[in-house]
Design an enzyme around this catalytic site. Sequence first.
Site, short mmCIF file in Angstrom:
data_model
loop_
_atom_site.label_atom_id
_atom_site.label_comp_id
_atom_site.label_asym_id
_atom_site.label_seq_id
_atom_site.Cartn_x
_atom_site.Cartn_y
_atom_site.Cartn_z
CB CYS A 337 -1.05 0.01 1.11
SG CYS A 337 -0.71 -1.06 2.49
NE ARG A 366 2.65 -8.63 5.63
CZ ARG A 366 1.35 -8.50 5.52
NH1 ARG A 366 0.56 -9.28 6.23
NH2 ARG A 366 0.83 -7.59 4.72
CD GLN A 384 -0.53 -8.52 0.69
OE1 GLN A 384 -0.07 -7.48 0.24
NE2 GLN A 384 -1.11 -8.59 1.87
CG ASP A 386 -2.38 -5.52 -2.01
OD1 ASP A 386 -3.55 -5.42 -1.59
OD2 ASP A 386 -1.40 -5.02 -1.43
CG HIS A 388 -3.95 -0.53 -2.11
ND1 HIS A 388 -2.83 -1.17 -2.56
CD2 HIS A 388 -4.15 -0.92 -0.84
CE1 HIS A 388 -2.35 -1.90 -1.58
NE2 HIS A 388 -3.12 -1.79 -0.52
CE LYS A 472 -9.47 -8.10 10.01
NZ LYS A 472 -8.26 -8.89 9.99
CG HIS A 518 -5.79 -1.88 2.33
ND1 HIS A 518 -4.43 -1.72 2.29
CD2 HIS A 518 -6.25 -0.88 3.11
CE1 HIS A 518 -4.09 -0.68 3.00
NE2 HIS A 518 -5.17 -0.14 3.53
#
Length: 649
Positions: A337, A366, A384, A386, A388, A472, A518
């Site tokens: 992000c 991570r 991910q 991912d 946004h 979320k 997200h």
Amino acid sequence: MINITFPDGNVRQYENGVTGQEIAESISPRLAQEVLSIGVNGDTWDLSRPINSDSSIVLYKWDDEEGKHAYWHSSAHLMAEALQELYPGIKFGIGPAIENGFYYDVDPGTAVIKESDLQNIEKKMIELAALKEDIVRQDISKTDALKLFEEKGDEYKTELISDLEDGTITLYTQGNFTDLCRGPHLRNTGEIKAIKMLSVAGAYWRGDEKRKQLTRIYGITFPKKKMLDEYLVMLEEAKKRDHRKIGKELELFMFSETVGKGLPMWLPKGTALRLRLEDFLKKIQRKYEYQQVITPHIGNKLLYITSGHYAKYGQDSFQPIHTPEEGEEYLLKPMNCPHHCEIYKHKPRSYKDLPVRMAEFGTVYRYEQSGELHGLTRVRSFTQDDAHIFCRPDQVKNEFLKVMDIINIIFKALDFTNVEVQISLRDPENKEKYIGSDENWEKAEQSIVEACEEKGLKAKVELGEAAFYGPKLDFMVRDAIGRKWQLGTIQVDYNLPERFELEYTGEDNQKHRPVMIHRAPFGSMERFVAVLIEHTAGKFPLWLTPEQVVILPVSEKYNDYANEVAKKLDARDIRVSVDDRNEKVGRKIRDNELKRIPYMLIVGEKEAENGEVNVRKQGGGEQYSQSIDDFAVSINKEVEKILKEALTF
RNA sequence: GCUGUUGUAGCUCAGGGGUAGAGCACUUCCUUGGUAAGGAAGAGGUCAUGGGUUCAAAUCCCAUCAACAGCUCCA
């Protein structure tokens, strides 16, 4: 006399002080045998506890959570009783029933309880159960309870008691064993028939890693031996579907100690599968007007100081990379992000541009604790799917709905029918734990709830489960064996736009702050593929599977023909190989069944002569011959049909 | 990170203070086959790594690494 109201609304009169057991007996002898606990005005009680006022009741049997709960809870006590005999002086923490069985946290002092001791404990439990001891409930005052357990020297129980309110404390006794317990319990330990001790593990007292680690012993029990056997078979099935096992067998992914733990490497077949999933999502995202971007795997530490993640996670992450030039520090990116925020910022945005939907299959790193790593589901590097979404506050709900559609399309295409949805909201008691204004939080939370209602999704609301930056919505699926996995996620974020000072120019020619969403329908490619493996037991759908067709020549004489067929199918984008080993067909079929290849084409003299293939579907059954062309067309159709259905929206 | 268990051939695993075992996979040969394992021979291991005990360690002890089951954590 008192009035007892049954779940169907029927009311019957009973003597004051009637017990659940007596009520069940009054209905039928069979029920009296099967009933395990009773719900009285919303609480669950022992069957032997007298009811002294008008009440609504429910009788719980094995098939009810409450019934099982009592059964396993009593089993935990039986285990504790066994442990007390086997390890004199042992101290007890807590021993609850869980989803599948029960455990008890114990402190065996200097003794060590090992996996190899489980059998012994099991044996003792069976012995004790055979004594058919009554389980007796007793109310006790706080002072007396404290005194009792102090005398026993059980500091864990005394700690528990001192947190309880006087007047609500009860003891349960069977034989020589007395435990502090809220209940409810079975009538008699003799009801516990089939017993299996499962595992031993360390567990911190009261879940606090600063406190003493106790020994946790897991077990499960059943009223019938057959049920235990079935459960054990199911565990075996689960093991067979384990994605780590299948991933190895099918050569999908691997780990290497030399590369590092928790760092998966995708083998050619796994990569083929994953790329196909990614392409599938990209197609959907194109229709939903996402823009694909690519960002680096590292970012300046300042980026994460800006985002606030460094302050929160910095010390628990992979540590910064230092450049030869002094003072430069970079972090492996733990999320995409912040990079995407910078992309948003690179030019002025107008309200007309919004929503901006920025997608990236972004690999993040991570530092998960070593004990937490698990196959592909918990790793230290993962990708991910991912994206946004930067939008105006009034667009949040609509964007939410669209993302929910995307997730729905994917789950449907992959036959994840058993989806559970969880809305994670703030802990209303602890609002200071979260970043962002009260007003924004309320807006976001409301949007999620409304979006779910509009989609007719039955979502479970969990207070206090929100991320620190926003509420979320998570999508959980169960695999074929009923285990729950969290996959897709949609998260509102009012925080990052603030921190990165994101702006757009509104109709009023004023600067406004966009909202960020997200979202990741798969969650991570690694976890999703792991779940997909377990869901399908490695039998992937035709459009996804790395190898769709294998050609089996009946003997080496037909290898040339087999290669010819393969070439033709390959020209039509069918993923095909030839098993030209010097083996009999039976052998080739077996080996390729184990490789879970959907179609096997057997070719021999007959087929070579007629330009045909003999089709054998995965798992056997009916076989048929058809021309190479017809086969190719039918395969392509089968794949197209699925993709077309999935991508029509 | 913590507790416990495990680490032997590419895979699944047996063994165990005195020169390393099986099945499958692999290589070669025989066989040329019709819907879930054809036959034979061969090759393959510093018994996770590093220390220690011992005449002798893969085996016993300690440490490290990794995997597994939990606990704790999870942007």
